[in-house]
Design a protein around this motif. Sequence first.
Motif, PDB file in Angstrom:
ATOM      1  N   THR A   1     -16.838   5.000   0.487  1.00  0.00           N
ATOM      2  CA  THR A   1     -15.482   5.510   0.676  1.00  0.00           C
ATOM      3  C   THR A   1     -14.919   5.957  -0.660  1.00  0.00           C
ATOM      4  N   ILE A   2     -14.208   7.080  -0.660  1.00  0.00           N
ATOM      5  CA  ILE A   2     -13.428   7.450  -1.833  1.00  0.00           C
ATOM      6  C   ILE A   2     -11.955   7.402  -1.449  1.00  0.00           C
ATOM      7  N   ARG A   3     -11.107   7.160  -2.441  1.00  0.00           N
ATOM      8  CA  ARG A   3      -9.675   7.028  -2.202  1.00  0.00           C
ATOM      9  C   ARG A   3      -8.913   7.904  -3.182  1.00  0.00           C
ATOM     10  N   GLY A   4      -7.825   8.437  -2.734  1.00  0.00           N
ATOM     11  CA  GLY A   4      -7.011   9.265  -3.602  1.00  0.00           C
ATOM     12  C   GLY A   4      -5.734   9.676  -2.902  1.00  0.00           C
ATOM     13  N   ARG A   5      -5.118  10.761  -3.377  1.00  0.00           N
ATOM     14  CA  ARG A   5      -3.897  11.293  -2.766  1.00  0.00           C
ATOM     15  C   ARG A   5      -4.002  12.814  -2.751  1.00  0.00           C
TER      16      ARG A   5
ATOM     17  N   ARG B   1       0.849  -1.200   0.000  1.00  0.00           N
ATOM     18  CA  ARG B   1       0.000   0.000   0.000  1.00  0.00           C
ATOM     19  C   ARG B   1       0.883   1.248   0.000  1.00  0.00           C
ATOM     20  N   PRO B   2       0.668   2.169  -0.931  1.00  0.00           N
ATOM     21  CA  PRO B   2       1.448   3.409  -0.938  1.00  0.00           C
ATOM     22  C   PRO B   2       1.122   4.264   0.284  1.00  0.00           C
TER      23      PRO B   2
ATOM     24  N   TYR C   1      -5.063  -8.573   0.969  1.00  0.00           N
ATOM     25  CA  TYR C   1      -5.514  -7.237   0.579  1.00  0.00           C
ATOM     26  C   TYR C   1      -5.089  -6.187   1.594  1.00  0.00           C
ATOM     27  N   ASP C   2      -4.566  -5.055   1.103  1.00  0.00           N
ATOM     28  CA  ASP C   2      -4.220  -3.953   1.989  1.00  0.00           C
ATOM     29  C   ASP C   2      -4.561  -2.603   1.352  1.00  0.00           C
ATOM     30  N   GLY C   3      -5.589  -2.579   0.539  1.00  0.00           N
ATOM     31  CA  GLY C   3      -6.020  -1.318  -0.037  1.00  0.00           C
ATOM     32  C   GLY C   3      -6.217  -1.397  -1.536  1.00  0.00           C
ATOM     33  N   GLN C   4      -6.839  -0.355  -2.081  1.00  0.00           N
ATOM     34  CA  GLN C   4      -7.177  -0.296  -3.496  1.00  0.00           C
ATOM     35  C   GLN C   4      -7.083   1.157  -3.936  1.00  0.00           C
ATOM     36  N   ASN C   5      -6.798   1.382  -5.192  1.00  0.00           N
ATOM     37  CA  ASN C   5      -6.500   2.739  -5.652  1.00  0.00           C
ATOM     38  C   ASN C   5      -7.729   3.635  -5.836  1.00  0.00           C
TER      39      ASN C   5
ATOM     40  N   LYS D   1       9.992   3.941  -5.413  1.00  0.00           N
ATOM     41  CA  LYS D   1       9.513   4.158  -4.049  1.00  0.00           C
ATOM     42  C   LYS D   1       9.721   2.943  -3.139  1.00  0.00           C
ATOM     43  N   GLY D   2      10.253   1.853  -3.696  1.00  0.00           N
ATOM     44  CA  GLY D   2      10.537   0.682  -2.880  1.00  0.00           C
ATOM     45  C   GLY D   2       9.311  -0.007  -2.331  1.00  0.00           C
TER      46      GLY D   2
END
Length: 410
Positions: A182-186, A162-163, A244-248, A208-209
């Motif tokens: 839920t919405i996801r972004g940066r 997960r970033p 699973y640890d997240g989605q974009n 980013k490793g």
Amino acid sequence: MRSLIALASLLVLAACAGRAERPATLPPAAPPPAPPPQAPVPAPAPTAPPAATRAIDAVVAAPLPPIGPLPGAQAALAAFRTSCPGLSRREDLSGLTLREEWQTVCAAAATVAPGGETRFFNDQMVAVLVTGGSGFATGYFEPEIAASRTRQPGYTVPLYRRPPDLIDVPLGDFAASLKGRTIRGRLEGNRLVPYAPRADIDAALAGKGLELAFAADRFEAFFLEIQGSGRLRLPDGSVMRIGYDGQNGRDYVAIGRLLIEQGKLERGKAGMAEILAWLRSHPDEAPAILNANPSKIFFRELRGDGPIGAMGVAVTPRVSVAADPAFLPLGAPLLVETTLTRTGQRLVQMMVAQDTGGAIKGANRIDLFLGAGAEAAADAGAQSSPAQIMLLIPRAAAQRLNLNAPPQRP
């Protein structure tokens, strides 16, 4: 709906007459409905019936009658017990149940002796139909693919952690009507912007490793994402389990449906095996097909039992299902009838809603967890069948929602 209501009436009569010679079953499933559209998430109003009636339009207002052992009750109770800690602290997004109602049921579940499973479900819960009971069942499994912890020849397809800049925003924190969404972004300055889609994710994460491991086959890695978890068979023969640890935040697009729409595969012949075969035989066209699904899944390494579902506990083959928590309370038991598409086997048994999925939206849309290995993969890849579903809720919830009236007659 009418057939299930009629079934409920017959079961109540059978309970009065005495024990039948076979377990309770559901009637033959209706012809497959069209895949349901994504339904709006109802606003939770747990003390008033109107919120719940968005998820329920028919009621079986009687306990499951003890006319024989409920199929799969022992395994379902074991799975249900693992859900109890989550049920006792999570808000039910469907608006049907309250934490304290589950606490009472879970306390009773902890004391059930072997052989008492059917009586427990009968005594503690009431069966209701969600939007008529007729639904649709697909399947998922825990895949195992070849991978390496480090990039090396033959292992070049990254599986990402997960970033750290991925932000989840629960919209229910801002408006009750958006509860469960839920919405996801940066962040870009002071704005939340969409995260990179699948086609751009490698460039966005380069340097980013964040590579957790490297798969040997890009198509198998793609399907591992769809399943949400899996096992990595490492070069030294050991196994690494990831989950699973997240989605974009991008919408999921089913590439099988896309291949049908483009005339590349035939309807009814677009299971996982057929899709994989098409991708392998069309390497030049495959990248565009994969990128048509902009959703990207991120992983973490798992220790111990797995795979882990949305309840935070390990899911159980042919007992756990993924469902839409806006309609089916996560952790709740279900009585499901469906057909295993690949074998034609009729499946009628108790199950537990313990997971969610990006494509599992709407009432009575379930995804059966079918286990790990080649047989489970074949079953899950082919699974596409009508299902009839009865949801079990605590007796106190049924009373609070005024769902204890006699069932309607057909």
